[in-house]
Design a protein around this motif. Structure first.
Motif, PDB file in Angstrom:
ATOM      1  N   GLY A 165      47.249  66.528   7.985  1.00 54.25           N
ATOM      2  CA  GLY A 165      46.204  65.652   8.493  1.00 54.25           C
ATOM      3  C   GLY A 165      45.719  64.638   7.491  1.00 54.25           C
ATOM      4  N   ASP A 166      46.029  64.829   6.197  1.00 50.94           N
ATOM      5  CA  ASP A 166      45.582  63.883   5.179  1.00 50.94           C
ATOM      6  C   ASP A 166      46.586  62.761   4.922  1.00 50.94           C
ATOM      7  OD1 ASP A 166      43.253  65.314   4.775  1.00 50.94           O
ATOM      8  OD2 ASP A 166      44.188  66.633   3.277  1.00 50.94           O
ATOM      9  N   HIS A 167      47.827  62.887   5.475  1.00 48.22           N
ATOM     10  CA  HIS A 167      48.847  61.837   5.231  1.00 48.22           C
ATOM     11  C   HIS A 167      48.997  60.982   6.484  1.00 48.22           C
ATOM     12  CE1 HIS A 167      52.298  59.777   3.581  1.00 48.22           C
ATOM     13  NE2 HIS A 167      52.970  60.055   4.691  1.00 48.22           N
ATOM     14  N   HIS A 168      48.737  59.704   6.333  1.00 48.57           N
ATOM     15  CA  HIS A 168      48.821  58.778   7.462  1.00 48.57           C
ATOM     16  C   HIS A 168      49.820  57.668   7.127  1.00 48.57           C
ATOM     17  CE1 HIS A 168      45.314  60.680   9.251  1.00 48.57           C
ATOM     18  NE2 HIS A 168      44.702  60.600   8.064  1.00 48.57           N
ATOM     19  N   PHE A 169      50.461  57.155   8.169  1.00 52.14           N
ATOM     20  CA  PHE A 169      51.434  56.063   8.016  1.00 52.14           C
ATOM     21  C   PHE A 169      50.717  54.719   8.132  1.00 52.14           C
ATOM     22  CE2 PHE A 169      54.023  59.581   9.862  1.00 52.14           C
ATOM     23  CZ  PHE A 169      54.803  59.824   8.742  1.00 52.14           C
ATOM     24  N   ASP A 170      51.249  53.718   7.422  1.00 53.32           N
ATOM     25  CA  ASP A 170      50.638  52.385   7.455  1.00 53.32           C
ATOM     26  C   ASP A 170      51.713  51.326   7.700  1.00 53.32           C
ATOM     27  OD1 ASP A 170      51.970  52.026   5.029  1.00 53.32           O
ATOM     28  OD2 ASP A 170      50.212  52.569   3.833  1.00 53.32           O
ATOM     29  N   SER A 171      51.296  50.073   7.585  1.00 47.42           N
ATOM     30  CA  SER A 171      52.217  48.965   7.880  1.00 47.42           C
ATOM     31  C   SER A 171      53.367  48.898   6.874  1.00 47.42           C
ATOM     32  CB  SER A 171      51.455  47.637   7.895  1.00 47.42           C
ATOM     33  OG  SER A 171      50.824  47.399   6.625  1.00 47.42           O
TER      34      SER A 171
END
Length: 584
Positions: A165-171
């Motif tokens: 839950g702490d790792h998010h994808f970005d552009s």
């Protein structure tokens, strides 16, 4: 543009708030690590030389590392063309690696939704929206899916998952995956092109093999056909010759027999062309050069067509050098070349037409005594016949090449003779060319042969069938052939005995000692070779000349006594060949 079948899944994830693609641009973008990206792209380039599976696995390993994901994979489309298409996880890395080979629907799946949008899509908790992800044990907090472009439809999708839950994808992750998806498209296109090329190569090789087998079968058929046709021709020709002797006082019968004889000679020429064409294809049509007089060769060729020239009332004009010309050539084959060309001129020139033969050669006596360099002989044959169409001229020397008008206007022929002519001319290190002004404008053939030498050769003795009576044994399983030939030889004053097999021949020689034994090689049971060996063992046949009759290419005397025979004759033997053997 949405695929209609994908609309339910798109609507469902939008309404549930699971489609969060807009957050990619809202999130803080991390700085690109171009050095690491460049290094992995070099590794990917090297993977292109590996197997298809290894290359795809390297791609997902790269996506996993560059996106710092928990899982990564490639979903490729399968099916179609009448079958429902699906996506298979062909390569998987990370925590879902054990699910390689997993199949998901083409529409109700994250890959289906991304491809429906034709753009990368970010999903929140996709397991809760797509049943096809139920086999993943861990929770999937986010999944970034990028279509892999292709033509005419996308290949599938490249995806990464976060289980934290702490790792998010970005552009930046989207940019990396799009770059990898483009690379995947290129790699898959290359792999498909290679596979297609290999398939076409295999198909082309199979086609070449099939064509080669078909050509071989055709050649074998032609050779077999020619050989089989020789069999019935032999007794027919012998019977006709015998009938002509018996009907010496009946002009009407002789006239009818002359018509039949002309047609038999035409059949013999066709059969000879068939066999020669087969030998040409296999390089087995040989020439045996020796010193001979050019005048004898040309006169023999003219004599071969004289009956047809007279029947068609052609004007045949031949101009030969006034001095003797010695050539080093295969006289029989060179006669065949000239008579074949003259035969074509006669065949394709209307009644009353004009045919000219011009022979140009240096006088042999003017060549310096120690000069062994051959001089050129040029033979030009012209006619004012049907001519040759311009589109056929480049192919006149091909097997079976004939114009429609030639087929319609000529008597017989298979389009084989000129291919044999070219082969024999080339075998003499010469050249042959054919020109024509077009259909109806006649034809000109030019032979250039470097065969003129300094040598003194006497004129050949005139051909005659007049020989001393002899005791002759004929052995052939073809009863008609032996009966007709025996009748012809008996009318010439010879004492003839006939046998249809080896044991019968051995029984005959117990009370009959032949001067000559003409033996067919290919007989059922005891063949000609075995019979010749057994005859040699009998003292009463010690001085018997054994002559083999064969449908295949061997010339009289060529055997040199091997297999028990003194010489070979090609079936059906001509009267000249028989007379030459019997004079021995």
């Amino acid at each position: 543009m949405f695929r209609p079948s994908a609309l339910p899944a798109v609507t469902r994830v939008q309404q549930a708030g699971a489609l969060i693609t807009a957050e990619l641009d809202a999130r803080l973008r991390r700085s690109p690590d171009y050095a690491a990206e460049n290094e992995t792209l070099h590794a990917l380039a090297g993977a292109l030389t590996a197997s298809h599976t290894a290359m795809l696995q390297t791609l997902v390993d790269t996506a996993l590392a560059l996106c710092d994901a928990g899982s990564a994979g490639i979903s490729l489309r399968e099916g179609g063309a009448g079958h429902a298409s699906v996506y298979r996880w062909v390569a998987v890395s990370g925590r879902c690696a054990d699910l390689v080979g997993h199949i998901i629907p083409s529409d109700d799946s994250p890959a289906g939704v991304a491809i429906a949008f034709s753009a990368p899509q970010l999903f929140a908790y996709p397991k809760r929206q797509f049943d096809c992800l139920a086999r993943i044990v861990l929770e999937v907090t986010e999944e970034l899916v990028v279509p892999v472009p292709g033509t005419p439809a996308p290949w599938g999708a490249l995806w990464v998952m976060s289980h934290d839950g702490d790792h998010h994808f970005d552009s930046e992750h989207r940019r990396i995956l799009k770059s990898l998806a483009d690379f995947t498209c290129a790699a898959l296109s290359i792999a498909k092109a290679k596979a297609d090329a290999e398939t076409r190569a295999v198909e082309a090789e199979a086609a070449r093999n099939a064509l080669s087998e078909a050509e071989c079968a055709k050649d074998n058929f032609i050779a077999t056909l020619g050989h089989e046709l020789r069999g019935p021709l032999a007794p027919i020709e012998s019977a006709l010759a015998a009938a002509q002797k018996l009907a010496a006082g009946s002009p009407a019968v002789l006239s009818a027999l002359a018509v039949a004889n002309r047609q038999v000679q035409q059949l013999k020429r066709i059969v000879s062309d068939l066999l020669d064409a087969s030998r040409v294809r296999h390089g087995k049509l040989s020439v045996r050069p020796a010193y001979a007089l050019l005048g004898d060769i040309v006169k023999d060729a003219l004599a071969a067509v004289s009956d047809e020239v007279e029947r068609r009332r052609h004007q045949l004009h031949a101009t030969l050098p006034p001095y003797p010309v010695t050539v080093f050539a295969d006289a029989a084959r060179l006669t065949q070349v000239i008579s074949n060309l003259l035969g074509n001129a006669v065949k394709y020139t209307p009644h009353g037409g004009v045919i000219t033969v011009q022979v140009d050669a240096p006088e042999s006596g003017t060549i310096p005594e120690h000069d062994s360099t051959p001089r050129e002989l040029v033979i030009t044959i012209r006619d004012n016949g049907v001519g040759i169409a311009p589109d056929l001229l480049p192919r006149v020397f091909d097997l079976f090449a004939q114009s429609p008008s030639a087929r319609a206007g000529a008597e017989g022929g298979l389009g084989l003779g000129l291919s044999v002519v070219k082969y024999l001319v080339n075998a003499h290190q010469g050249q042959v060319s054919i020109s024509s002004g077009g259909e109806g404008k006649g034809t000109e053939v030019v032979l250039q042969l470097p065969v003129v030498h300094r040598s003194d050769v006497e004129h050949a003795a005139p051909t005659t069938h007049g020989i001393q009576p002899a005791r002759i044994l004929l052995v052939d399983d073809n009863a008609d052939a032996t009966e007709a030939l025996a009748m012809l030889l008996s009318l010439d004053g010879h004492e003839v005995k006939r046998a249809q097999n080896g044991p019968e021949a051995l029984s005959i020689v117990e009370t009959f000692t032949p001067d000559f034994a003409l033996i067919d090689i290919h007989m059922p049971g005891m063949d000609g070779h075995e019979l010749a060996r057994l005859l040699r063992e009998r003292g009463q046949c010690a001085s018997t000349l054994l002559v083999a009759l064969t449908g295949y290419a061997r010339t009289a005397g060529a055997d040199g006594g091997s297999h028990g025979f003194d010489c070979y004759l090609l079936k059906p033997p001509s009267l000249e060949d028989l007379a030459d053997v019997l004079r021995r």
